[in-house]
Design an enzyme around this catalytic site. Structure first.
Site, PDB file in Angstrom:
ATOM      1  N   CYS A   1      -5.151 -28.842 -17.348  1.00  0.00           N
ATOM      2  CA  CYS A   1      -3.733 -29.239 -17.344  1.00  0.00           C
ATOM      3  C   CYS A   1      -3.317 -30.108 -18.598  1.00  0.00           C
ATOM      4  O   CYS A   1      -2.552 -30.966 -18.669  1.00  0.00           O
ATOM      5  CB  CYS A   1      -3.399 -29.831 -15.961  1.00  0.00           C
ATOM      6  SG  CYS A   1      -4.538 -31.629 -15.727  1.00  0.00           S
TER       7      CYS A   1
ATOM      8  N   CYS B   1      11.114 -35.949 -14.821  1.00  0.00           N
ATOM      9  CA  CYS B   1      11.128 -35.078 -15.592  1.00  0.00           C
ATOM     10  C   CYS B   1      11.281 -35.474 -17.153  1.00  0.00           C
ATOM     11  O   CYS B   1      11.773 -36.713 -17.479  1.00  0.00           O
ATOM     12  CB  CYS B   1      12.588 -34.153 -15.397  1.00  0.00           C
ATOM     13  SG  CYS B   1      12.495 -33.332 -13.677  1.00  0.00           S
TER      14      CYS B   1
ATOM     15  N   GLU C   1     -17.800 -29.428  -5.357  1.00  0.00           N
ATOM     16  CA  GLU C   1     -16.619 -30.229  -5.576  1.00  0.00           C
ATOM     17  C   GLU C   1     -17.184 -31.431  -4.866  1.00  0.00           C
ATOM     18  O   GLU C   1     -17.837 -31.598  -4.003  1.00  0.00           O
ATOM     19  CB  GLU C   1     -15.372 -29.853  -4.602  1.00  0.00           C
ATOM     20  CG  GLU C   1     -14.202 -30.898  -4.113  1.00  0.00           C
ATOM     21  CD  GLU C   1     -13.702 -31.279  -5.521  1.00  0.00           C
ATOM     22  OE1 GLU C   1     -13.668 -32.668  -5.783  1.00  0.00           O
ATOM     23  OE2 GLU C   1     -13.059 -30.620  -6.495  1.00  0.00           O
TER      24      GLU C   1
ATOM     25  N   CYS D   1      15.366 -41.389 -14.736  1.00  0.00           N
ATOM     26  CA  CYS D   1      14.317 -41.271 -13.890  1.00  0.00           C
ATOM     27  C   CYS D   1      13.166 -40.774 -14.979  1.00  0.00           C
ATOM     28  O   CYS D   1      13.446 -40.170 -15.958  1.00  0.00           O
ATOM     29  CB  CYS D   1      14.382 -40.202 -12.929  1.00  0.00           C
ATOM     30  SG  CYS D   1      13.299 -39.590 -11.954  1.00  0.00           S
TER      31      CYS D   1
ATOM     32  N   GLN E   1      -2.253 -26.806  -5.985  1.00  0.00           N
ATOM     33  CA  GLN E   1      -1.429 -26.540  -6.927  1.00  0.00           C
ATOM     34  C   GLN E   1      -0.056 -26.852  -6.529  1.00  0.00           C
ATOM     35  O   GLN E   1       0.204 -26.278  -5.506  1.00  0.00           O
ATOM     36  CB  GLN E   1      -1.581 -25.322  -7.901  1.00  0.00           C
ATOM     37  CG  GLN E   1      -2.779 -25.087  -8.542  1.00  0.00           C
ATOM     38  CD  GLN E   1      -2.706 -25.777  -9.848  1.00  0.00           C
ATOM     39  OE1 GLN E   1      -1.996 -26.519 -10.142  1.00  0.00           O
ATOM     40  NE2 GLN E   1      -3.936 -25.489 -10.623  1.00  0.00           N
TER      41      GLN E   1
ATOM     42  N   TYR F   1     -15.659 -28.174  -9.799  1.00  0.00           N
ATOM     43  CA  TYR F   1     -14.300 -28.816  -9.626  1.00  0.00           C
ATOM     44  C   TYR F   1     -13.526 -27.820  -8.678  1.00  0.00           C
ATOM     45  O   TYR F   1     -12.155 -27.649  -8.854  1.00  0.00           O
ATOM     46  CB  TYR F   1     -13.677 -29.136 -10.670  1.00  0.00           C
ATOM     47  CG  TYR F   1     -14.310 -29.932 -11.587  1.00  0.00           C
ATOM     48  CD1 TYR F   1     -14.154 -31.542 -11.566  1.00  0.00           C
ATOM     49  CD2 TYR F   1     -14.845 -29.481 -12.925  1.00  0.00           C
ATOM     50  CE1 TYR F   1     -15.047 -32.131 -12.555  1.00  0.00           C
ATOM     51  CE2 TYR F   1     -15.665 -30.305 -13.585  1.00  0.00           C
ATOM     52  CZ  TYR F   1     -15.501 -31.836 -13.597  1.00  0.00           C
ATOM     53  OH  TYR F   1     -16.405 -32.347 -14.612  1.00  0.00           O
TER      54      TYR F   1
END
Length: 471
Positions: free
Chosen positions: A412, A86, A337, A83, A287, A316
């Site tokens: 991020c 992760c 936004e 997968c 989040q 944003y």
């Protein structure tokens, strides 16, 4: 003179792994030539088979660990190696936090040129498992069966997932229910190669009290056997309160389209960060790790250093999460936004939380902020939480033109953050502190909150301290 590449595709080599790459892969050297090896860890000696060779680097796959790192652990997920959801389950969690801090340090120094910028130790999660309140998995066919799950790393092969260890249990329940119902009702699934079929993705959200939202993304306007599908979902999922169909007819990799229809139940679900509650609709940004979001937003509030008299602009702003946090300590806050449904949610969130000093505006920050400036709005603090690509230089210039005392940059992506910090420094803003927050345990991603201060204010502060010392 050209240097000969010392590795060949298809052959295996012993590689000494030195660091982790930005995608969680081991980065090693063979005769001073860089080789990327997913699954390998710093300090390890591994046997790797080379799959791809470029002029300055190669990529390979792990054959055998010859000397293991002390931080290597056994992944708890049985499909981890197949997968792509992760990347770091094989690395001890404390070591993950150190590696993520190093990732930020490397980015801000190498890309941003911020050699004296202090990066705090990463703030880790109380529990690194079952934290994701949002799931979005592709739907497909494999060997005659319906499969739902993450794509295998670097491919569009769907790895059937029944118990994802980073998803909240409600999302796993959604996946397993949808898979069974699709099979029972024989609803055609989407084939991206031929652009045929109906069902493309399933999106799940888990609210504060375990309430579930299910969004089925279709390649067609109609959802075959819609009523039976909804009835079966309600029967299988007693906590479901909201069922939607999102329509995505385009032949691309964008998960959700612009049109969403409520099939049954409530249009939104509720979640909570701190003392604030938030309405979340199918396309709202929120989040995915609620507990760590509170850690992140409290850090943003600390860096904003509000005394109660400030005007703050949150570019944003999404559904207004950070905006409403800031409103608790500011005189007035403007949230901007471009996505209208998110602004509608933000306005409702403000009303429901009895926040009266926040105004939400639909539009592009590069257009809205100059307009606010012409109207006499002067921002003392600007907070920005942009998409992964970061801000354009036009956006950053727009921030600087307002001359706020401080800018709080939530990111991020350490690489785009570092690039933007370098631009902001040229525009008169000096980064003072970076705080990494582990929003996404077991993955290679890391969130950051950075405090920037206007350079002329720093000089005044420095001069004032020097004067006091002389006196």
């Amino acid at each position: 003179m050209k240097h000969k590449v010392p590795v060949e595709k298809g052959k295996s080599y012993e590689i000494e792994i030195r660091t982790l790459g930005t995608s969680g892969e081991g980065v090693g050297r063979y005769e001073e030539f860089t080789v990327f090896v997913p699954g390998a860890l710093p300090g390890e000696s591994v046997e790797a088979a080379v799959d791809e060779v470029k002029k300055t680097y190669a990529r390979g796959h792990l054959v055998k660990v010859l000397r293991a790192s002390r931080d290597r652990v056994t992944p708890i997920c049985p499909i981890y190696e197949q997968c792509g959801g992760c990347q770091l389950q094989h690395l001890d969690y404390m070591a993950q936090l150190k590696a993520k801090r190093q990732q930020v340090i490397d980015a801000v120094t190498r890309i941003g040129g911020q050699k004296d910028l202090f990066v705090e130790p990463t703030l880790g999660a109380e529990s690194p498992w079952n934290y994701r309140n949002k799931m979005q998995f592709p739907i497909g066919h494999s060997k005659g069966k319906t499969v739902i799950g993450c794509f295998a790393q670097g491919t569009h092969e769907i790895i059937d997932t029944r118990d994802c260890h980073i998803q909240k249990e409600g999302n796993n329940e959604i996946v397993n229910a949808v898979r069974d119902i699709i099979t029972e009702l024989r609803i055609p699934v989407y084939n991206e190669d031929r652009h045929t079929g109906v069902l493309r993705h399933v999106v799940g959200r888990v609210g504060e009290k375990g309430e579930l939202m299910v969004v089925i993304v279709t390649a067609t306007k109609q959802l075959p056997r819609e009523k039976e599908f909804v009835k079966a979902l309600r029967k299988r999922l007693p906590h479901v309160v909201s069922i939607h169909q999102n329509i995505q007819t385009y032949r691309n990799n964008v998960i959700m389209g612009r049109e969403t229809n409520l099939l049954w139940g409530k249009p939104t679900i509720l979640d909570r960060i701190g003392r604030l509650t938030f309405h979340i609709s199918p396309r709202s940004f929120f989040q995915v790790n609620t507990k760590q979001a509170e850690v992140l937003y409290n850090k943003a509030l600390e860096f904003a250093n509000l005394k109660g008299e400030e005007t703050v602009i949150d570019a944003y702003c999404g559904t207004g999460t950070i905006t409403l946090f800031l409103a608790q300590k500011a005189r007035e806050v403007y949230g901007i936004e471009i996505v209208k449904p998110a602004i509608l949610d933000a306005q409702k969130n403000a009303r429901d939380n009895n926040v009266r000093n926040a105004e939400f505006i639909v539009g592009d920050a590069t257009e809205v902020m100059p307009r606010l400036y012409k109207q006499g709005v002067r921002a003392d603090v600007v907070v920005v939480d942009p998409p992964r690509a970061g801000c354009t230089e036009t956006v950053l210039k727009t921030f600087a033109n307002m001359q706020p005392d401080r800018i709080v940059y939530v990111s991020c992506n350490p690489a785009s953050l570092a690039r933007d910090l370098a631009v902001l420094e040229q525009l008169g803003y000096k980064a003072k502190k970076v705080q990494p927050v582990d929003m996404f345990p077991m993955t290679s991603h890391v969130e950051c909150c950075t405090k920037l201060v206007r350079a002329d204010l720093l000089e005044k502060e420095k001069a004032g301290k020097a004067k006091k010392t002389e006196e």
